[in-house]
Design a protein around this motif. Sequence first.
Motif, PDB file in Angstrom:
ATOM      1  N   ALA A 204      56.507  43.790  49.669  1.00 51.97           N
ATOM      2  CA  ALA A 204      57.944  43.634  49.449  1.00 51.97           C
ATOM      3  C   ALA A 204      58.222  42.887  48.147  1.00 51.97           C
ATOM      4  N   ARG A 205      57.464  41.824  47.885  1.00 57.11           N
ATOM      5  CA  ARG A 205      57.717  41.042  46.670  1.00 57.11           C
ATOM      6  C   ARG A 205      57.313  41.821  45.416  1.00 57.11           C
ATOM      7  N   ASP A 206      56.217  42.566  45.474  1.00 61.84           N
ATOM      8  CA  ASP A 206      55.829  43.408  44.344  1.00 61.84           C
ATOM      9  C   ASP A 206      56.890  44.464  44.048  1.00 61.84           C
TER      10      ASP A 206
ATOM     11  N   GLU B 108      48.410  44.860  35.422  1.00 65.42           N
ATOM     12  CA  GLU B 108      48.988  43.563  35.076  1.00 65.42           C
ATOM     13  C   GLU B 108      49.918  43.054  36.178  1.00 65.42           C
ATOM     14  N   HIS B 109      50.427  43.957  37.010  1.00 68.43           N
ATOM     15  CA  HIS B 109      51.302  43.573  38.118  1.00 68.43           C
ATOM     16  C   HIS B 109      50.514  43.170  39.371  1.00 68.43           C
ATOM     17  N   VAL B 110      49.205  43.433  39.385  1.00 70.15           N
ATOM     18  CA  VAL B 110      48.414  43.252  40.604  1.00 70.15           C
ATOM     19  C   VAL B 110      48.175  41.780  40.911  1.00 70.15           C
TER      20      VAL B 110
ATOM     21  N   PRO C 253      40.674  42.103  43.832  1.00 68.25           N
ATOM     22  CA  PRO C 253      39.635  42.728  44.663  1.00 68.25           C
ATOM     23  C   PRO C 253      40.195  43.813  45.583  1.00 68.25           C
ATOM     24  N   THR C 254      41.393  43.598  46.122  1.00 67.22           N
ATOM     25  CA  THR C 254      42.028  44.621  46.960  1.00 67.22           C
ATOM     26  C   THR C 254      42.330  45.868  46.150  1.00 67.22           C
ATOM     27  N   TYR C 255      42.840  45.670  44.947  1.00 66.05           N
ATOM     28  CA  TYR C 255      43.136  46.779  44.038  1.00 66.05           C
ATOM     29  C   TYR C 255      41.874  47.592  43.742  1.00 66.05           C
TER      30      TYR C 255
ATOM     31  N   PHE D  27      58.279  40.004  33.470  1.00 66.37           N
ATOM     32  CA  PHE D  27      57.349  40.423  34.519  1.00 66.37           C
ATOM     33  C   PHE D  27      57.177  39.310  35.544  1.00 66.37           C
ATOM     34  N   PRO D  28      58.135  39.110  36.427  1.00 73.48           N
ATOM     35  CA  PRO D  28      57.933  38.103  37.474  1.00 73.48           C
ATOM     36  C   PRO D  28      56.682  38.426  38.279  1.00 73.48           C
ATOM     37  N   ASP D  29      55.839  37.432  38.450  1.00 72.16           N
ATOM     38  CA  ASP D  29      54.572  37.553  39.173  1.00 72.16           C
ATOM     39  C   ASP D  29      53.504  38.321  38.393  1.00 72.16           C
TER      40      ASP D  29
END
Length: 444
Positions: free
Chosen positions: A139-141, A274-276, A282-284, A325-327
């Motif tokens: 949700a936050r992404d 860059e958003h990960v 590691p999940t990516y 780019f928040p986060d």
Amino acid sequence: MNGDTKRSAAVRVRDAFENILGIPVPVRVRCWDGSVSGPESAATVVFRNRRAIRRVLWSPGELGLVRAYIAGDLEIDGDVYALLSLPELVTRVGAFDVRDARRALGGVWELARLGGVGLRPRPPEVEVSRRRGIKHSRARDASSVSHHYDVGNEFYRIFLGPSMVYSCAYWDETAKDLDAAQHAKLDLVCRKLGLRPGMRLLDVGCGWGSMAIHAARRYGVDVVGVTLSREQAAWARKAAAEAGLSDRLEFRVQDYRDVDDGPFDAISSIGMSEHVGDAALPTYAAALHSLLRPQGRLLNHAIAAVRTRDPGGNDKPGLIQNYIFPDGEILPLSRTVDAFEQVGLEVRDSEALREHYALTLREWVRSLQESWDDAVASVGAERARTWLLYLVASALGFEEPGRLTIHQVLAVRPADDGTSGVPRTRSQWLAASKTRELDAAEAP
């Protein structure tokens, strides 16, 4: 007191900042009263009102100056590059490094007397509000991506041009302009992935569909593109229909972690990781590994930090986190390579494109400035200023070695017998792929 009142506001502002930063300020200052101070040949910073000073005092360092500029309280008269290319000044402002605390306090006191005392000014409307939820949750992404990309497709078209590619172009010998350089980049990715007719490609973070359309049209592959931006997906579907490729292309508003219809013969991820974030890397890597067939290739195109950053450095308040780019997190190349290798991907190639991105960003800035009135009409003055500041700062960041770089990392999922399916040399697999591309282009 009487001596201070005889000095102009511009002189007092400039002196105050020199005391705070501890270095000469090589800029020209113009203030709300029309006064000017500083060398005529220098870039000019315009304090349009006293609220600009309050913003700086309430949010010392980069964030206060960014807020003042985006809100229109502070302006840059002349060459924006000239101001932002003063490395010591930019570094000192960003860190608010104080060498002489007593002298710095004198500068702060001077700004307060100039009108810096008062209520905290409200941040510009385009600033990201306080983040809620677990960092890098789905949700936050989705919220972070929407903030950056769902600002209007027409705005992006203004500075990206017809290619609608929002990532580093490839300025090879055939690239005479931005569109040609973006075409060359898309073609380079396709060639590195070894695409050929009948393959199935997953394009993670597909943007406006340019990579997917290029791969389907020129290489005869079927493509699934995923993005968290609804506006991007809508544009991509329309572009696919106009190209007569809707039967070969599927664009989804979907998190990469929810893709479950693999395997794919190849995966492209261009300007997405860059958003990960470091914690989710590691999940990516594991998700993309699981979606590749044996001998399938992954091309990860991403900005990288040149040196390891301090813990929490990616979350520092400022232009990037509060407006762009928040986060978002820029990680060293070694961190990405390690994540890939830990899940069983074999890294076969890495190509640095730092200078290519500097050229690309300069072209985006030129296009934005040339169509400034259209940009403001499309998204408003605050957001237009945000992007101009970001693109200029980024161009300078890539032009100077030791700050930022960008890499295309090619990895493969080896087969159970250890074979990769990748020719032994770069020239071999690029030449073989180019031949297939020409054949596909000539096909009816």
